[in-house]
Design an enzyme around this catalytic site. Structure first.
Site, PDB file in Angstrom:
ATOM      1  N   GLU A   1      -2.265 -15.354  -3.281  1.00 26.48           N
ATOM      2  CA  GLU A   1      -1.730 -14.196  -4.010  1.00 26.48           C
ATOM      3  C   GLU A   1      -1.075 -14.693  -5.294  1.00 26.48           C
ATOM      4  OE1 GLU A   1      -1.212 -10.752  -3.873  1.00 26.48           O
ATOM      5  OE2 GLU A   1       0.121 -11.078  -5.575  1.00 26.48           O
TER       6      GLU A   1
ATOM      7  N   ASP B   1      -9.405  -8.339  -1.068  1.00 29.21           N
ATOM      8  CA  ASP B   1      -8.813  -7.024  -1.330  1.00 29.21           C
ATOM      9  C   ASP B   1      -8.322  -7.022  -2.775  1.00 29.21           C
ATOM     10  OD1 ASP B   1      -7.551  -4.584  -1.241  1.00 29.21           O
ATOM     11  OD2 ASP B   1      -6.022  -5.152   0.219  1.00 29.21           O
TER      12      ASP B   1
ATOM     13  N   CYS C   1     -10.745  -0.863  -3.836  1.00 34.43           N
ATOM     14  CA  CYS C   1     -10.142   0.379  -4.331  1.00 34.43           C
ATOM     15  C   CYS C   1     -10.929   0.903  -5.531  1.00 34.43           C
ATOM     16  CB  CYS C   1      -8.669   0.170  -4.674  1.00 34.43           C
ATOM     17  SG  CYS C   1      -8.380  -1.091  -5.905  1.00 34.43           S
TER      18      CYS C   1
ATOM     19  N   TYR D   1      -6.109 -12.296  -2.239  1.00 35.79           N
ATOM     20  CA  TYR D   1      -5.343 -11.145  -2.733  1.00 35.79           C
ATOM     21  C   TYR D   1      -4.485 -10.592  -1.600  1.00 35.79           C
ATOM     22  CZ  TYR D   1      -9.184 -11.481  -6.063  1.00 35.79           C
ATOM     23  OH  TYR D   1     -10.114 -11.940  -6.950  1.00 35.79           O
TER      24      TYR D   1
ATOM     25  N   GLN E   1       0.837  -1.205   0.000  1.00 34.24           N
ATOM     26  CA  GLN E   1       0.000   0.000   0.000  1.00 34.24           C
ATOM     27  C   GLN E   1       0.872   1.255   0.000  1.00 34.24           C
ATOM     28  OE1 GLN E   1      -3.265   0.479  -0.170  1.00 34.24           O
ATOM     29  NE2 GLN E   1      -4.200  -1.490   0.277  1.00 34.24           N
TER      30      GLN E   1
HETATM   31  N1  SAH Z   1      -3.993  -7.152   0.724  1.00 29.25           N
HETATM   32  C1  SAH Z   1      -2.717  -6.735   0.228  1.00 29.25           C
HETATM   33  C2  SAH Z   1      -2.657  -6.630  -1.316  1.00 29.25           C
HETATM   34  C3  SAH Z   1      -3.802  -5.933  -1.975  1.00 29.25           C
HETATM   35  S1  SAH Z   1      -3.516  -5.439  -3.635  1.00 29.25           S
HETATM   36  C4  SAH Z   1      -2.310  -5.427   0.835  1.00 29.25           C
HETATM   37  O1  SAH Z   1      -3.167  -4.650   1.273  1.00 29.25           O
HETATM   38  O2  SAH Z   1      -1.104  -5.146   0.891  1.00 29.25           O
HETATM   39  C5  SAH Z   1      -4.136  -6.745  -4.586  1.00 29.25           C
HETATM   40  C6  SAH Z   1      -3.210  -7.924  -4.693  1.00 29.25           C
HETATM   41  O3  SAH Z   1      -3.871  -8.906  -5.484  1.00 29.25           O
HETATM   42  C7  SAH Z   1      -1.861  -7.676  -5.365  1.00 29.25           C
HETATM   43  O4  SAH Z   1      -0.849  -8.156  -4.542  1.00 29.25           O
HETATM   44  C8  SAH Z   1      -1.949  -8.478  -6.673  1.00 29.25           C
HETATM   45  O5  SAH Z   1      -0.695  -9.022  -7.049  1.00 29.25           O
HETATM   46  C9  SAH Z   1      -2.923  -9.559  -6.304  1.00 29.25           C
HETATM   47  N2  SAH Z   1      -3.714 -10.180  -7.394  1.00 29.25           N
HETATM   48  C10 SAH Z   1      -4.190  -9.622  -8.526  1.00 29.25           C
HETATM   49  N3  SAH Z   1      -4.948 -10.480  -9.210  1.00 29.25           N
HETATM   50  C11 SAH Z   1      -4.977 -11.636  -8.490  1.00 29.25           C
HETATM   51  C12 SAH Z   1      -5.609 -12.908  -8.670  1.00 29.25           C
HETATM   52  N4  SAH Z   1      -6.366 -13.153  -9.731  1.00 29.25           N
HETATM   53  N5  SAH Z   1      -5.428 -13.834  -7.725  1.00 29.25           N
HETATM   54  C13 SAH Z   1      -4.673 -13.590  -6.627  1.00 29.25           C
HETATM   55  N6  SAH Z   1      -4.051 -12.419  -6.406  1.00 29.25           N
HETATM   56  C14 SAH Z   1      -4.194 -11.447  -7.330  1.00 29.25           C
END
Ligand code: SAH
Length: 454
Positions: A336, A384, A411, A315, A286
């Site tokens: 992830e 997320d 977001c 995620y 973030q």
């Molecule tokens: N919760 C974490 C990351 C949120 S951002 C935080 O707040 O730090 C969203 C995340 O989803 C990113 O790390 C991205 O790499 C991942 N992502 C995107 N598409 C995805 C998918 N289809 N499956 C799993 N992860 C995914």
């Protein structure tokens, strides 16, 4: 039905601004025909010149503000509007917070879903907050420059003070720019996919002050790389990691697959809510640490966990939310897509002495289905996702597992509303106000937490 636009290109008109779009543009109507005008605010009357006419709408440019909004602040720097770094800088911060709250309401209203949205939690100092910068490097009039693209274009506007970034990052970019000039490194040329240095990425730990510099090159070879690294290390003592990322393709994607550590470590460390996090170049983290702590703290509170609870964090990135919740819950599972981020998450569990977590690299969509088929029974599921929101199949897997609560960190309110509709149809309701937390002051981005219960 054919209609002719009631406005002509290059003509000027006096108009009342009645609304603000989700992209931060003022809206005026002439005979019900909408005109979108940059840097114009609701309640204002402006003289504007029409710059583009489309079939159902037009774009205008402010020539003169005849009546000013009470919410207007004088522009800090025009370049921030031109480039989209701070497209809401002309709106008072309180009004930005209300704009974001209202935008979520609107997105739900459009789908006829009744929700309450609480006031947006803002920042005391809503600028200089970003802990990460991704800066294009280009040749302008024979000189290597760093800055930002003019909106809707790939023309670089040279900028040294980025306003919403940690000022130490701004300083570092200028230092790196001067070093690249010194060794005559060729900036990337998009038209022919030529040149060497495409972008400079800088990340700085808000608490740790550890800095990572990533030099994103088109070519495998970075001439004078030893000298460059020595100069950067000497000039910027906070730098703990210098990485070269190779991105040979003609693409808008920032980073390529290959990372080479040129100096120091492959990660930097920072803390959030007292937990330590190692962060790799390719991992999501973030960008607003002050607000992120508020966001995760709230997400954890809203998850309303007990020591018996099992949680899925979809995620999960480098495991930030997972580890925050693992301190309360019995067990947390994270998934992830970026393998480096999953490696970071595993390391982060270890350095924080947390052993009730399990991280999987893969698509959240697939892994959720797998957990469901394996008979996992989570009490709480946290999602997320990126801006595009959730996949319908993921929502189905979530519902089949029948968690007590789903905590949705979003977001993008448009995809949030769309997804909540699907949840509603499958028996999950929003019974408490949605809570926006402003992660991106001066911009139009909107982060929020929604709780769905069965
Ligand atoms: N919760 C974490 C990351 C949120 S951002 C935080 O707040 O730090 C969203 C995340 O989803 C990113 O790390 C991205 O790499 C991942 N992502 C995107 N598409 C995805 C998918 N289809 N499956 C799993 N992860 C995914």
């Amino acid at each position: 039905m054919k209609r002719t636009a009631p406005v002509l290109k290059n003509e000027t008109y006096d108009v009342d601004i009645t609304d603000l779009t989700y992209q931060g543009m003022g809206v005026a109507k002439i005979d019900d025909f909408p005109i979108f005008i940059e840097d114009a605010l609701p309640t204002e009357n402006v003289t504007m010149k029409v710059i583009k006419v489309k079939k159902n709408f037009a774009f205008g440019k402010v020539i003169k503000i005849n009546q000013k909004s009470a919410d207007r602040v004088e522009l800090v720097d025009k370049a921030y509007t031109q480039t989209g770094i701070a497209p809401l800088q002309h709106l008072k911060y309180d009004a930005q917070l209300e704009f974001k709250r209202h935008q979520i309401e609107e997105d739900f209203n459009k789908l006829k879903i009744d929700v309450q949205v609480d006031p947006t939690i803002g920042m005391d100092k809503p600028y200089e907050y970003r802990n990460k910068a991704q800066i294009p490097v280009r040749l302008i009039n024979g000189k290597l420059q760093t800055g930002f693209y003019r909106k809707h274009s790939h023309d670089l506007v040279p900028i040294e003070d980025f306003y919403i970034q940690d000022p130490e990052i701004d300083k570092a970019i200028v230092v790196v720019r001067d070093i690249l000039r010194k060794y005559r490194i060729k900036p990337y040329d998009e038209r022919v996919n030529g040149g060497v240095i495409r972008n400079v990425m800088v990340r700085r730990g808000h608490y740790s002050h550890e800095m990572m510099i990533v030099l994103i090159t088109r070519t495998e070879k970075l001439p004078s790389n030893k000298e460059i690294v020595t100069d950067i290390t000497k000039a910027l003592p906070e730098v703990k990691s210098i990485v070269q990322n190779v991105n040979p393709k003609k693409t808008n994607a920032l980073m390529g697959k290959e990372n080479k550590v040129l100096a120091g470590q492959s990660t930097i460390e920072d803390t959030l809510l007292g937990l330590k996090f190692e962060i790799s170049a390719n991992s999501f983290y973030q960008v607003n640490p002050v607000q992120t702590e508020k966001l995760y703290d709230l997400a954890t509170k809203k998850a309303d966990l007990t020591a018996d609870d099992t949680v899925i964090d979809a995620y999960c990135g480098i495991g930030t939310i997972s580890l925050s919740m693992a301190r309360v819950a019995k067990k947390v599972y994270g998934v992830e897509i970026v393998p480096e981020a999953v490696e970071d998450a595993k390391k982060n569990a270890k350095i924080n002495d947390i052993d009730n977590v399990e991280f999987v690299a893969g698509y959240a969509e697939d892994q959720m289905a797998k957990w469901q088929e394996d008979g996992l029974k989570p009490d709480v599921i946290v999602v997320d996702p990126p801006r595009k929101g959730l996949d319908g199949t993921l929502i189905e897997s979530v519902v089949k597992m029948q968690p007590k609560r789903v905590v949705y960190v979003s977001c993008n309110p448009a995809t949030l509303a769309r997804d909540v509709k699907l949840f509603n149809e499958q028996g999950y309701q929003v019974n408490q106000p949605i809570q926006p937390v402003d992660q991106f002051p001066q911009t139009v981005h909107i982060e929020s937490i929604t709780v769905l219960t069965r």
